[in-house]
Design an enzyme around this catalytic site. Structure first.
Site, PDB file in Angstrom:
ATOM      1  N   LYS A   1      -8.277 -10.911  -8.013  1.00  0.00           N
ATOM      2  CA  LYS A   1      -9.315 -10.901  -6.974  1.00  0.00           C
ATOM      3  C   LYS A   1     -10.431  -9.927  -7.343  1.00  0.00           C
ATOM      4  O   LYS A   1     -10.157  -8.866  -7.908  1.00  0.00           O
ATOM      5  CB  LYS A   1      -8.683 -10.417  -5.663  1.00  0.00           C
TER       6      LYS A   1
ATOM      7  N   LYS B   1       0.814  -1.218   0.000  1.00  0.00           N
ATOM      8  CA  LYS B   1       0.000   0.000   0.000  1.00  0.00           C
ATOM      9  C   LYS B   1       0.847   1.268   0.000  1.00  0.00           C
ATOM     10  O   LYS B   1       0.437   2.279  -0.552  1.00  0.00           O
ATOM     11  CB  LYS B   1      -0.935   0.021   1.211  1.00  0.00           C
TER      12      LYS B   1
ATOM     13  N   LYS C   1     -13.111  -3.783  -5.193  1.00  0.00           N
ATOM     14  CA  LYS C   1     -13.860  -2.531  -5.331  1.00  0.00           C
ATOM     15  C   LYS C   1     -13.088  -1.514  -6.156  1.00  0.00           C
ATOM     16  O   LYS C   1     -13.665  -0.555  -6.662  1.00  0.00           O
ATOM     17  CB  LYS C   1     -14.157  -1.950  -3.948  1.00  0.00           C
TER      18      LYS C   1
END
Ligand code: TRP
Length: 342
Positions: free
Chosen positions: A201, A118, A204
């Site tokens: 995966k 991240k 969103k």
């Protein structure tokens, strides 16, 4: 310390940082509902303090938090049976996190793969909160003395760190206070992949809305996305072995199995030999039957925000009956002078 010396209690959390989709439902929320049916206390949390470790537009955060709460309830989390909370409304999470910031070591945090992913290359520009993220997560869990934490495989490292923090705290202060939490890792079968690419995966943040089924999608949208899902030209195999190297076929079969509460083998025994042109309408029907009512209940609840806000307020009150005494004891162990009544 024996793990059985603590009463079993389940805790898990989801970030309110965007649309709730089928991956969150099958991988997390549906499993939370299953735990609720067992004879243990369950605490489920919208982790808004975690969400803001990366930028969140304030209005979107508010909406996503209420929508996640609506998603939990619409999926079958009973706010009387489980404790359903928004993290920032239970201040003991953040308070214990500070103590844990002082227990955890920089080196431990630096090894976290989620931090590396991240933060990206420019770690100097990442928020301090993103770096400390796992200490807050440990606090979420340990402020309840939770013993079982159902999460996805990607959170396993954070749970190991939670145990390291608990062990170091217990050891540094010579106490047996925090339990060694058991990770309950979701099986690969509940790992839902993108409908456009079976190797990625469901997420969103995928720019293509067709890649995911949002829990707020209506029946038409659900059916359309399944009809358009990427497949290959072969017929379906009769055994799981035949799904190897066919990521899209495998994903659809696994989703079907999870929605229908069957094993992959059971599903293939029924549909093996069929073409996708025959299977997809069956799958669309099943998905609409299982998911559309959840979406409808979510939108009903979203039109009654006061109902959602009351549920969260009540959840926080019940949560604090557990967390306040645990924080108080933690402060005592650490040696903080307690307040007295005047
Ligand atoms: N880090 C988790 C995730 O991104 C969310 C989370 C925060 C969590 N605190 C938690 C999960 C405590 C389990 C227990 O999925």
């Amino acid at each position: 310390m024996t793990e059985t010396s603590f009463t079993p209690r389940v805790f898990s959390g989801i970030q309110p940082s965007g649309n709730l989709h089928l991956g969150n439902y099958l991988g997390a929320v549906k499993r939370f509902v299953d735990w609720q049916a067992k004879d243990v206390e369950t605490v489920y949390c919208m982790v808004d303090l975690h969400a803001i470790t990366v930028w969140q537009n304030p209005a979107d955060l508010t909406k996503s938090t209420r929508e996640l709460c609506a998603g939990f309830i619409a999926s079958g989390i009973d706010p009387e049976q489980s404790i359903l909370i928004n993290q920032s409304q239970v201040p003991e999470h953040a308070q214990l996190a500070w103590i844990f910031n002082c227990v955890a070591r920089m080196g431990w945090m630096q090894r976290m793969t989620q931090w590396k992913d991240k933060a990206g290359k420019n770690t100097q520009n990442a928020s301090l909160g993103l770096f400390a993220y796992p200490a807050l997560m440990a606090a979420d869990i340990l402020v309840y003395h939770a013993t079982h934490v159902p999460v996805g495989e990607d959170q396993k490292q954070h749970l190991e760190l939670t145990r390291d923090i608990a062990a170091k705290f217990n050891n540094d202060y010579g106490v047996d206070f925090f339990p060694m939490t058991e990770p309950v890792i979701e099986g690969a079968a509940t790992r839902v992949m993108s409908l456009r690419d079976g190797t990625k995966k469901m997420s969103k943040s995928d720019p293509s809305d067709a890649s995911r089924i949002n829990m707020t999608d209506d029946a038409d949208a659900i059916a359309k996305k399944i009809r358009k899902a990427k497949t290959d030209p072969e017929a379906l195999p009769s055994e799981a072995e035949g799904l190897k190297e066919r990521p899209e076929a495998r994903n659809l079969i696994e989703i079907f199995a999870a929605l229908n509460e069957q094993s992959v083998d059971q599903v293939l025994a029924d549909v093996g030999g069929k073409q996708f042109s025959e299977f997809k309408p069956m799958m669309a029907e099943l998905a609409v039957e299982k998911l559309a009512p959840i979406g409808m209940e979510m939108s009903r609840l979203m039109n009654h925000q006061d109902e959602i806000d009351k549920i969260l307020t009540r959840g926080a009150e019940r949560a604090r009956a557990i967390t306040a005494p645990i924080l108080k004891q933690t402060y005592e162990i650490v040696g903080m002078v307690p307040p007295v009544s005047l």
